[in-house]
Design a protein around this motif. Structure first.
Motif, PDB file in Angstrom:
ATOM      1  N   GLY A 210       0.813  -1.221   0.000  1.00 31.87           N
ATOM      2  CA  GLY A 210       0.000   0.000   0.000  1.00 31.87           C
ATOM      3  C   GLY A 210       0.843   1.265   0.000  1.00 31.87           C
ATOM      4  O   GLY A 210       0.555   2.221  -0.722  1.00 31.87           O
ATOM      5  N   LYS A 211       1.897   1.278   0.799  1.00 29.42           N
ATOM      6  CA  LYS A 211       2.777   2.450   0.826  1.00 29.42           C
ATOM      7  C   LYS A 211       3.500   2.610  -0.514  1.00 29.42           C
ATOM      8  O   LYS A 211       3.703   3.719  -0.991  1.00 29.42           O
ATOM      9  CB  LYS A 211       3.773   2.355   1.983  1.00 29.42           C
ATOM     10  N   GLN A 212       3.872   1.502  -1.107  1.00 31.41           N
ATOM     11  CA  GLN A 212       4.522   1.558  -2.413  1.00 31.41           C
ATOM     12  C   GLN A 212       3.570   2.166  -3.440  1.00 31.41           C
ATOM     13  O   GLN A 212       3.970   3.039  -4.221  1.00 31.41           O
ATOM     14  CB  GLN A 212       4.955   0.163  -2.839  1.00 31.41           C
ATOM     15  N   ALA A 213       2.312   1.743  -3.429  1.00 33.36           N
ATOM     16  CA  ALA A 213       1.318   2.278  -4.370  1.00 33.36           C
ATOM     17  C   ALA A 213       1.100   3.780  -4.157  1.00 33.36           C
ATOM     18  O   ALA A 213       0.868   4.512  -5.114  1.00 33.36           O
ATOM     19  CB  ALA A 213      -0.001   1.524  -4.216  1.00 33.36           C
ATOM     20  N   MET A 214       1.189   4.218  -2.904  1.00 28.98           N
ATOM     21  CA  MET A 214       0.955   5.633  -2.582  1.00 28.98           C
ATOM     22  C   MET A 214       2.250   6.444  -2.552  1.00 28.98           C
ATOM     23  O   MET A 214       2.241   7.612  -2.186  1.00 28.98           O
ATOM     24  CB  MET A 214       0.235   5.747  -1.230  1.00 28.98           C
ATOM     25  N   LYS A 215       3.367   5.807  -2.916  1.00 26.15           N
ATOM     26  CA  LYS A 215       4.681   6.461  -2.944  1.00 26.15           C
ATOM     27  C   LYS A 215       5.063   7.026  -1.576  1.00 26.15           C
ATOM     28  O   LYS A 215       5.527   8.154  -1.441  1.00 26.15           O
ATOM     29  CB  LYS A 215       4.739   7.539  -4.025  1.00 26.15           C
ATOM     30  N   LEU A 216       4.875   6.185  -0.576  1.00 28.47           N
ATOM     31  CA  LEU A 216       5.245   6.517   0.792  1.00 28.47           C
ATOM     32  C   LEU A 216       6.315   5.539   1.256  1.00 28.47           C
ATOM     33  O   LEU A 216       6.370   4.403   0.790  1.00 28.47           O
ATOM     34  CB  LEU A 216       4.036   6.407   1.726  1.00 28.47           C
ATOM     35  N   LYS A 217       7.159   5.992   2.165  1.00 27.44           N
ATOM     36  CA  LYS A 217       8.184   5.113   2.717  1.00 27.44           C
ATOM     37  C   LYS A 217       8.373   5.433   4.187  1.00 27.44           C
ATOM     38  O   LYS A 217       8.345   6.592   4.583  1.00 27.44           O
ATOM     39  CB  LYS A 217       9.509   5.285   1.972  1.00 27.44           C
ATOM     40  N   VAL A 218       8.573   4.377   4.978  1.00 23.72           N
ATOM     41  CA  VAL A 218       8.833   4.544   6.407  1.00 23.72           C
ATOM     42  C   VAL A 218      10.341   4.592   6.611  1.00 23.72           C
ATOM     43  O   VAL A 218      11.069   3.724   6.135  1.00 23.72           O
ATOM     44  CB  VAL A 218       8.240   3.382   7.233  1.00 23.72           C
ATOM     45  N   PHE A 219      10.778   5.620   7.324  1.00 25.54           N
ATOM     46  CA  PHE A 219      12.187   5.754   7.681  1.00 25.54           C
ATOM     47  C   PHE A 219      12.344   5.565   9.179  1.00 25.54           C
ATOM     48  O   PHE A 219      11.447   5.917   9.956  1.00 25.54           O
ATOM     49  CB  PHE A 219      12.728   7.133   7.280  1.00 25.54           C
ATOM     50  N   GLY A 220      13.490   5.018   9.561  1.00 20.94           N
ATOM     51  CA  GLY A 220      13.801   4.883  10.979  1.00 20.94           C
ATOM     52  C   GLY A 220      14.090   6.241  11.586  1.00 20.94           C
ATOM     53  O   GLY A 220      14.064   7.271  10.891  1.00 20.94           O
ATOM     54  N   PRO A 221      14.379   6.274  12.870  1.00 18.28           N
ATOM     55  CA  PRO A 221      14.636   7.543  13.550  1.00 18.28           C
ATOM     56  C   PRO A 221      15.786   8.351  12.954  1.00 18.28           C
ATOM     57  O   PRO A 221      15.811   9.573  13.073  1.00 18.28           O
ATOM     58  CB  PRO A 221      14.963   7.120  14.983  1.00 18.28           C
ATOM     59  N   ASP A 222      16.728   7.684  12.258  1.00 23.60           N
ATOM     60  CA  ASP A 222      17.853   8.408  11.646  1.00 23.60           C
ATOM     61  C   ASP A 222      17.461   9.126  10.359  1.00 23.60           C
ATOM     62  O   ASP A 222      18.238   9.870   9.793  1.00 23.60           O
ATOM     63  CB  ASP A 222      19.022   7.457  11.382  1.00 23.60           C
ATOM     64  N   ARG A 223      16.244   8.894   9.862  1.00 16.86           N
ATOM     65  CA  ARG A 223      15.687   9.508   8.643  1.00 16.86           C
ATOM     66  C   ARG A 223      16.449   9.115   7.372  1.00 16.86           C
ATOM     67  O   ARG A 223      16.312   9.750   6.334  1.00 16.86           O
ATOM     68  CB  ARG A 223      15.641  11.038   8.727  1.00 16.86           C
ATOM     69  N   VAL A 224      17.255   8.041   7.475  1.00 16.65           N
ATOM     70  CA  VAL A 224      18.028   7.577   6.328  1.00 16.65           C
ATOM     71  C   VAL A 224      17.706   6.119   5.999  1.00 16.65           C
ATOM     72  O   VAL A 224      17.471   5.786   4.850  1.00 16.65           O
ATOM     73  CB  VAL A 224      19.556   7.738   6.585  1.00 16.65           C
ATOM     74  N   SER A 225      17.676   5.282   7.021  1.00 24.42           N
ATOM     75  CA  SER A 225      17.484   3.845   6.800  1.00 24.42           C
ATOM     76  C   SER A 225      16.064   3.423   7.145  1.00 24.42           C
ATOM     77  O   SER A 225      15.293   4.172   7.736  1.00 24.42           O
ATOM     78  CB  SER A 225      18.489   3.060   7.645  1.00 24.42           C
ATOM     79  N   ASN A 226      15.748   2.184   6.757  1.00 29.49           N
ATOM     80  CA  ASN A 226      14.468   1.598   7.129  1.00 29.49           C
ATOM     81  C   ASN A 226      14.427   1.427   8.644  1.00 29.49           C
ATOM     82  O   ASN A 226      15.477   1.290   9.283  1.00 29.49           O
ATOM     83  CB  ASN A 226      14.310   0.218   6.487  1.00 29.49           C
ATOM     84  N   PRO A 227      13.235   1.377   9.211  1.00 27.10           N
ATOM     85  CA  PRO A 227      13.167   1.056  10.646  1.00 27.10           C
ATOM     86  C   PRO A 227      13.633  -0.382  10.868  1.00 27.10           C
ATOM     87  O   PRO A 227      13.584  -1.209   9.955  1.00 27.10           O
ATOM     88  CB  PRO A 227      11.680   1.216  10.971  1.00 27.10           C
ATOM     89  N   THR A 228      14.086  -0.655  12.071  1.00 23.99           N
ATOM     90  CA  THR A 228      14.412  -2.034  12.421  1.00 23.99           C
ATOM     91  C   THR A 228      13.112  -2.821  12.535  1.00 23.99           C
ATOM     92  O   THR A 228      12.016  -2.231  12.578  1.00 23.99           O
ATOM     93  CB  THR A 228      15.154  -2.105  13.766  1.00 23.99           C
ATOM     94  N   LEU A 229      13.210  -4.133  12.618  1.00 23.73           N
ATOM     95  CA  LEU A 229      12.016  -4.950  12.790  1.00 23.73           C
ATOM     96  C   LEU A 229      11.288  -4.557  14.075  1.00 23.73           C
ATOM     97  O   LEU A 229      10.066  -4.428  14.093  1.00 23.73           O
ATOM     98  CB  LEU A 229      12.377  -6.444  12.806  1.00 23.73           C
ATOM     99  N   GLU A 230      12.032  -4.350  15.143  1.00 27.19           N
ATOM    100  CA  GLU A 230      11.411  -3.938  16.410  1.00 27.19           C
ATOM    101  C   GLU A 230      10.686  -2.604  16.251  1.00 27.19           C
ATOM    102  O   GLU A 230       9.548  -2.451  16.704  1.00 27.19           O
ATOM    103  CB  GLU A 230      12.450  -3.826  17.522  1.00 27.19           C
TER     104      GLU A 230
END
Length: 156
Positions: free
Chosen positions: A73-93
């Motif tokens: 859904g995020k891919q379709a809406m061109k959204l991405k979740v970033f981790g707290p560093d605003r660079v990488s993906n969030p961790t699984l936790e």
């Protein structure tokens, strides 16, 4: 912020969540049907369905957000979740923590009142999310903050 884009707005995030909900919902329906066919106990079926559905939702969002930064859904809406560093993906936790409210459905294991409790907890979570996204300049909801500061960014 990573400079990639602006925080995702409520409408875009809602549509992404709707798409993801439909995808996981279909799998959930199939699981529920199979459980109903193989079990003659409504209690056992309800218990297993509640636990499996909570795991499905958390697994879907946790895995895809931590490994790709995006659900379908995020891919379709061109959204991405970033981790707290605003660079990488969030961790699984972090991804599970930001989606932990999806596990409120497990309250359905409580006979008779579990469905009501689950619905009320889910409604409360949605209200908190909507209010936070609309009032926070970074469009972070309480669960983003609970996850250490994850953020949903419009990337396209």
């Amino acid at each position: 912020m990573s400079g990639v884009g602006q925080p995702g707005n409520l409408g875009e995030r809602f549509l992404a969540r709707l798409i993801d909900g439909l995808i996981v919902g279909v799998v959930s329906l199939v699981v529920g049907f199979v459980l109903a066919v193989v079990s003659d106990s409504w209690f056992l079926t309800g218990f297993l369905a509640a636990v499996i559905n909570a795991a499905l939702y958390l697994g879907y969002f946790g895995y895809l957000e931590s490994s790709r930064g995006q659900t379908i859904g995020k891919q379709a809406m061109k959204l991405k979740v970033f981790g707290p560093d605003r660079v990488s993906n969030p961790t699984l936790e972090q991804a599970i923590r930001r989606n932990i409210y999806m596990a409120f459905g497990v309250l359905r294991i409580i006979p008779f009142i579990g469905g009501v409790l689950s619905g009320l907890a889910g409604l409360a979570a949605v209200i908190v999310i909507v209010v936070n996204i609309n009032s926070d300049p970074q469009r972070q909801h309480w669960f983003d903050k609970f996850a250490g500061g994850t953020q949903v960014i419009k990337i396209g």
